[in-house]
Design a protein around this motif. Structure first.
Motif, PDB file in Angstrom:
ATOM      1  N   LEU A  25       0.814  -1.210   0.000  1.00  0.00           N
ATOM      2  CA  LEU A  25       0.000   0.000   0.000  1.00  0.00           C
ATOM      3  C   LEU A  25       0.851   1.265   0.000  1.00  0.00           C
ATOM      4  CD1 LEU A  25      -2.840  -1.004   2.474  1.00  0.00           C
ATOM      5  CD2 LEU A  25      -3.019  -0.688  -0.003  1.00  0.00           C
ATOM      6  N   PHE A  26       1.922   1.259   0.757  1.00  0.00           N
ATOM      7  CA  PHE A  26       2.797   2.423   0.815  1.00  0.00           C
ATOM      8  C   PHE A  26       3.423   2.712  -0.546  1.00  0.00           C
ATOM      9  CE2 PHE A  26       7.059   4.220   1.354  1.00  0.00           C
ATOM     10  CZ  PHE A  26       6.734   5.408   1.989  1.00  0.00           C
ATOM     11  N   PHE A  27       4.011   1.704  -1.170  1.00  0.00           N
ATOM     12  CA  PHE A  27       4.680   1.944  -2.441  1.00  0.00           C
ATOM     13  C   PHE A  27       3.695   2.158  -3.588  1.00  0.00           C
ATOM     14  CE2 PHE A  27       8.257   0.353  -0.030  1.00  0.00           C
ATOM     15  CZ  PHE A  27       9.190   1.323  -0.354  1.00  0.00           C
ATOM     16  N   THR A  28       2.513   1.594  -3.503  1.00  0.00           N
ATOM     17  CA  THR A  28       1.483   1.900  -4.488  1.00  0.00           C
ATOM     18  C   THR A  28       1.043   3.352  -4.337  1.00  0.00           C
ATOM     19  OG1 THR A  28       0.726  -0.391  -4.480  1.00  0.00           O
ATOM     20  CG2 THR A  28      -0.792   1.254  -5.355  1.00  0.00           C
ATOM     21  N   GLY A  29       0.868   3.803  -3.102  1.00  0.00           N
ATOM     22  CA  GLY A  29       0.519   5.196  -2.843  1.00  0.00           C
ATOM     23  C   GLY A  29       1.585   6.157  -3.340  1.00  0.00           C
ATOM     24  N   MET A  30       2.847   5.814  -3.116  1.00  0.00           N
ATOM     25  CA  MET A  30       3.939   6.666  -3.601  1.00  0.00           C
ATOM     26  C   MET A  30       3.964   6.718  -5.126  1.00  0.00           C
ATOM     27  SD  MET A  30       5.311   8.031  -0.990  1.00  0.00           S
ATOM     28  CE  MET A  30       6.747   8.754  -1.718  1.00  0.00           C
ATOM     29  N   LEU A  31       3.687   5.603  -5.772  1.00  0.00           N
ATOM     30  CA  LEU A  31       3.646   5.563  -7.234  1.00  0.00           C
ATOM     31  C   LEU A  31       2.513   6.435  -7.761  1.00  0.00           C
ATOM     32  CD1 LEU A  31       4.714   4.325  -9.887  1.00  0.00           C
ATOM     33  CD2 LEU A  31       3.053   2.493  -9.556  1.00  0.00           C
ATOM     34  N   VAL A  32       1.345   6.323  -7.172  1.00  0.00           N
ATOM     35  CA  VAL A  32       0.199   7.136  -7.599  1.00  0.00           C
ATOM     36  C   VAL A  32       0.490   8.612  -7.370  1.00  0.00           C
ATOM     37  CG1 VAL A  32      -2.225   7.672  -7.076  1.00  0.00           C
ATOM     38  CG2 VAL A  32      -1.486   5.296  -7.291  1.00  0.00           C
ATOM     39  N   TRP A  33       1.066   8.951  -6.213  1.00  0.00           N
ATOM     40  CA  TRP A  33       1.402  10.339  -5.908  1.00  0.00           C
ATOM     41  C   TRP A  33       2.389  10.898  -6.929  1.00  0.00           C
ATOM     42  CZ3 TRP A  33       6.185  12.285  -3.917  1.00  0.00           C
ATOM     43  CH2 TRP A  33       6.139  13.636  -3.532  1.00  0.00           C
ATOM     44  N   SER A  34       3.404  10.113  -7.276  1.00  0.00           N
ATOM     45  CA  SER A  34       4.422  10.605  -8.213  1.00  0.00           C
ATOM     46  C   SER A  34       3.873  10.757  -9.625  1.00  0.00           C
ATOM     47  CB  SER A  34       5.645   9.684  -8.208  1.00  0.00           C
ATOM     48  OG  SER A  34       5.296   8.412  -8.703  1.00  0.00           O
ATOM     49  N   VAL A  35       2.906   9.937 -10.009  1.00  0.00           N
ATOM     50  CA  VAL A  35       2.322  10.053 -11.348  1.00  0.00           C
ATOM     51  C   VAL A  35       1.495  11.331 -11.455  1.00  0.00           C
ATOM     52  CG1 VAL A  35       0.596   9.020 -12.885  1.00  0.00           C
ATOM     53  CG2 VAL A  35       2.363   7.593 -11.865  1.00  0.00           C
ATOM     54  N   PHE A  36       0.817  11.730 -10.387  1.00  0.00           N
ATOM     55  CA  PHE A  36      -0.079  12.873 -10.433  1.00  0.00           C
ATOM     56  C   PHE A  36       0.565  14.190 -10.004  1.00  0.00           C
ATOM     57  CE2 PHE A  36      -3.222   9.409 -10.272  1.00  0.00           C
ATOM     58  CZ  PHE A  36      -3.942   9.748 -11.403  1.00  0.00           C
ATOM     59  N   LEU A  37       1.896  14.229  -9.867  1.00  0.00           N
ATOM     60  CA  LEU A  37       2.561  15.487  -9.544  1.00  0.00           C
ATOM     61  C   LEU A  37       2.463  16.448 -10.725  1.00  0.00           C
ATOM     62  CD1 LEU A  37       5.804  14.363  -7.718  1.00  0.00           C
ATOM     63  CD2 LEU A  37       3.913  15.621  -6.761  1.00  0.00           C
ATOM     64  N   LYS A  38       2.324  17.728 -10.424  1.00  0.00           N
ATOM     65  CA  LYS A  38       2.231  18.728 -11.475  1.00  0.00           C
ATOM     66  C   LYS A  38       3.620  19.024 -12.033  1.00  0.00           C
ATOM     67  CE  LYS A  38      -1.875  20.971  -9.727  1.00  0.00           C
ATOM     68  NZ  LYS A  38      -2.477  22.206  -9.247  1.00  0.00           N
TER      69      LYS A  38
END
Length: 67
Positions: A25-38
């Motif tokens: 969950l942590f690394f999936t969350g980090m991946l999603v966060w990094s994809v949606f960075l402006k």
């Protein structure tokens, strides 16, 4: 020796499953966060280490020489 201790504790397998879930969950969350960075945020963070700190202006008053 460690295996004997782990077997006697009981319920240790649940901790393994929980830790893998947290890891996933942590690394999936980090991946999603990094994809949606402006892009603008990434550009500003990219340039941050290269910016110079503002130089302080030299004062008109000479330093007092305390001897």
């Amino acid at each position: 020796m460690i295996e004997n201790v782990m077997h006697k504790l009981g319920g240790v397998s649940a901790f393994g499953v929980i830790s893998i879930c947290i890891f996933f969950l942590f690394f999936t969350g980090m991946l999603v966060w990094s994809v949606f960075l402006k892009k603008s945020y990434l550009d500003s963070m990219c340039e941050l280490p290269l910016e110079r700190e503002p130089q302080s202006e030299p004062s008109d008053h000479p330093r007092a020489n305390h001897e």
